[in-house]
Write an enzyme that holds these catalytic residues in place. Structure first.
Site, PDB file in Angstrom:
ATOM      1  CB  ILE A   1      -0.978  -0.008   1.204  1.00 42.24           C
ATOM      2  CG1 ILE A   1      -1.836   1.269   1.234  1.00 42.24           C
ATOM      3  CG2 ILE A   1      -0.240  -0.193   2.516  1.00 42.24           C
ATOM      4  CD1 ILE A   1      -2.898   1.300   0.173  1.00 42.24           C
TER       5      ILE A   1
ATOM      6  CB  THR B   1       4.277   6.953   4.058  1.00 41.85           C
ATOM      7  OG1 THR B   1       3.372   6.401   5.009  1.00 41.85           O
ATOM      8  CG2 THR B   1       5.201   7.928   4.763  1.00 41.85           C
TER       9      THR B   1
ATOM     10  CB  ALA C   1       2.130  13.316   2.911  1.00 41.84           C
ATOM     11  N   GLY C   2       2.798  11.697   6.005  1.00 39.62           N
ATOM     12  CA  GLY C   2       2.668  10.392   6.644  1.00 39.62           C
ATOM     13  C   GLY C   2       1.263  10.257   7.174  1.00 39.62           C
TER      14      GLY C   2
ATOM     15  CB  ILE D   1       6.425   1.414   0.258  1.00 40.66           C
ATOM     16  CG1 ILE D   1       6.149   2.894   0.015  1.00 40.66           C
ATOM     17  CG2 ILE D   1       5.304   0.538  -0.294  1.00 40.66           C
ATOM     18  CD1 ILE D   1       4.944   3.448   0.761  1.00 40.66           C
TER      19      ILE D   1
ATOM     20  CG  HIS E   1     -14.469  15.563  -2.608  1.00 39.24           C
ATOM     21  ND1 HIS E   1     -15.342  14.550  -2.309  1.00 39.24           N
ATOM     22  CD2 HIS E   1     -14.665  16.531  -1.676  1.00 39.24           C
ATOM     23  CE1 HIS E   1     -16.062  14.891  -1.250  1.00 39.24           C
ATOM     24  NE2 HIS E   1     -15.661  16.092  -0.842  1.00 39.24           N
TER      25      HIS E   1
ATOM     26  CD  GLU F   1      -2.515   0.390   7.758  1.00 41.46           C
ATOM     27  OE1 GLU F   1      -1.377   0.839   7.964  1.00 41.46           O
ATOM     28  OE2 GLU F   1      -3.262   0.800   6.845  1.00 41.46           O
TER      29      GLU F   1
ATOM     30  NE  ARG G   1      21.683 -15.606  34.156  1.00 44.84           N
ATOM     31  CZ  ARG G   1      22.762 -15.589  34.933  1.00 44.84           C
ATOM     32  NH1 ARG G   1      23.093 -16.654  35.652  1.00 44.84           N
ATOM     33  NH2 ARG G   1      23.526 -14.511  34.997  1.00 44.84           N
TER      34      ARG G   1
ATOM     35  CD  GLN H   1      17.035  -4.254  33.169  1.00 41.62           C
ATOM     36  OE1 GLN H   1      17.172  -3.771  32.043  1.00 41.62           O
ATOM     37  NE2 GLN H   1      17.870  -4.002  34.156  1.00 41.62           N
TER      38      GLN H   1
END
Length: 496
Positions: free
Chosen positions: A125, A128, A132-133, A159, A181, A243, A269, A337
């Protein structure tokens, strides 16, 4: 709780998928990560086994199943400790080919959807751009119609699947003067003449390809237009909730896998003569992480139910995406950690996870954008409804409002001088007032001004009619100011 959403059939599907992944994918993940590429042949195996196109109709080779089969699919591919591998099919199946299915012609479905379901094609798709993101409305890539073709010029970046993929669903401007539009979606073959690519060197997701794409006079048949010209923005907004939800599903499932991996390490451990899972401070951190994961997982399942029912759940999917991806980053930090110095070594999967999850709060709508969407709904009483293009009558009515507003501003500006420059940005139209020479000169030039007022025409109409308080409009975000705030304060002189 799982039984509430998943039937026995769902779990049988999960078992079959897990067996397939353990045989065909898991043994090769490290190799594909090192090569920074997944061989395309694996997707054909997915297709042959019926693991692709779960949500697509049988007439195109899909399975026509409910959304919870897709939930299972996204969960299991997210538990492989390779975000790069998982993003390839999710972008293809749920973020790009969906537009071909929902809005494309029958010819486009046969040419581009059927091969995706067979695993013969990988899609991307293309939203971006360098400038423009999240600000989709600022996209600059142009498509100009010449006879039976569009000529495309522009650039896209970040992309996924853009380097090794087969085609991209490209967001372009077909009418720069029409605001929202003026956008359209066009399917573009990634081997088309005029396309050049640059594979980006990423922090994580090494198994997948992410590209910059450059389009120079790329010639694409008019038949590759998805749906109608000028309706691309609305098609795009319709698909973003899926998405975000898919991203949330994968983030939670990956977190669960990481917790299990960490707990296993903690049980083995030894420190100070006993396993480190016996130390209260470490036990409680993991218990807290588990609790947070369970809460968010159940909320994501709730959102999945809304998706299954066809609901347009902007608030819910935004919350799910925000919380799940923030959790994934927190879990990666805290689990690493627990490994101590070993967590910093690439031989341990937690190191890869730590790199991979960082993109989750950025891609698909950053955490900041998710919070702003929620803030607009919570504070500004913004309503998000399923987007639809305006009818011809609505377009005419909107144009009439713009003209009324611009004429009213012209008349009021003629009565004095601002002493500086001010621009109104109504989206599709701009109005520039130059008051620097003693009188206000009004034009529709899109020039740089000392101050720019961004406002939609309907709100400006309400201001001019006295139906909307300027201060309330500013505080609620209906008026946005760029530049010299002192100039914006002179707006009152135009409203009185």
């Amino acid at each position: 709780m799982k039984e509430y959403y998943f039937t026995e059939e769902h779990e049988l599907f999960r078992d079959a998928l897990k067996q397939f992944l353990e045989k065909e994918v898991l043994p090769y993940i490290d190799e594909w990560e090192a090569q920074q590429r997944v061989p395309k042949e694996i997707w054909k195996k997915f297709g042959e086994q019926g693991f692709l196109g779960l949500h697509y109709p049988e007439q195109y080779g899909g399975a026509g199943l409910d959304f919870f089969y897709s939930v299972v699919f996204c969960e299991e591919i997210s538990k492989l400790f390779s975000g790069g591998f998982g993003v390839i099919p999710t972008v293809t199946q749920y973020m790009s080919s969906t537009y071909v299915y929902k809005f494309g012609s029958e010819a486009l479905k046969q040419k581009y959807l059927v091969p995706v379901i067979k695993g013969e094609m990988i899609s991307a798709i293309g939203i971006t751009e360098p400038g423009a993101g999240s600000d989709v409305a600022n996209i600059q890539t142009r498509a100009v119609r010449q006879g039976d073709h569009y000529i495309i010029n522009g650039q896209k970046t970040f992309i996924s699947n853009g380097f090794y993929g087969d085609y991209v669903v490209l967001v372009v401007k077909t009418n720069p003067e029409a605001g929202v539009h003026g956008f359209s979606l066009i399917v573009v073959d990634l081997d088309s003449p005029g396309i050049s690519k640059n594979k980006l060197n990423k922090l994580g997701w090494h198994a997948s390809d992410t590209a910059e794409l450059f389009f120079e006079d790329v010639k694409v048949p008019v038949g590759n237009l998805i749906g109608e010209e000028g309706k691309g923005f609305f098609y795009l907004m319709d698909g973003l909730q899926l998405e975000r939800l898919v991203g949330a599903i994968g983030a939670v499932a990956g977190t669960e896998a990481l917790i299990d991996y960490t707990l296993k390490y903690m049980s083995e451990r030894q420190a100070f003569g006993r396993p480190i899972n016996k130390f209260q401070v470490l036990r409680h951190r993991m218990a807290q992480l588990h609790a947070e994961t369970e809460v968010i997982k159940q909320y994501v399942y709730y959102c999945s139910r809304l998706q299954n029912e066809g609901k347009y759940a902007v608030k819910e999917c935004s919350i799910a995406k925000l919380q799940a991806t923030e959790l994934a980053n927190k879990a990666a930090y805290e689990c690493l950690q627990m490994f101590g110095g070993y967590g910093y070594i690439e031989d341990y999967k937690v190191a890869r996870v730590y790199r991979d999850v960082r993109i989750l709060t950025i891609g698909g709508g950053s955490s900041e954008i998710m919070r702003e969407i929620l803030a607009k709904m919570l504070i500004d009483d913004k309503k998000y409804e399923r987007p639809r293009p305006q009818t011809a009558q609505e377009v005419a009515a909107s144009a009439a409002v713009v003209e009324e507003v611009m004429q009213a501003i012209r008349q009021r500006a003629a009565q004095g001088s601002l002493g500086t420059s001010l621009k109104f940005d109504f989206g599709s139209k701009k109005l520039f007032i130059d008051g620097s020479s003693g009188t206000n000169v009004v034009s529709e030039e899109d020039r740089e001004a000392a101050c720019t007022i961004l406002i939609n025409p309907e709100d400006m109409q309400a201001l001019l009619r006295g139906e909307l308080n300027p201060m309330s409009a500013f505080m609620s975000g209906k008026i946005k100011v760029q530049g010299d705030m002192s100039v914006a304060m002179k707006l009152q002189s135009l409203l009185s």
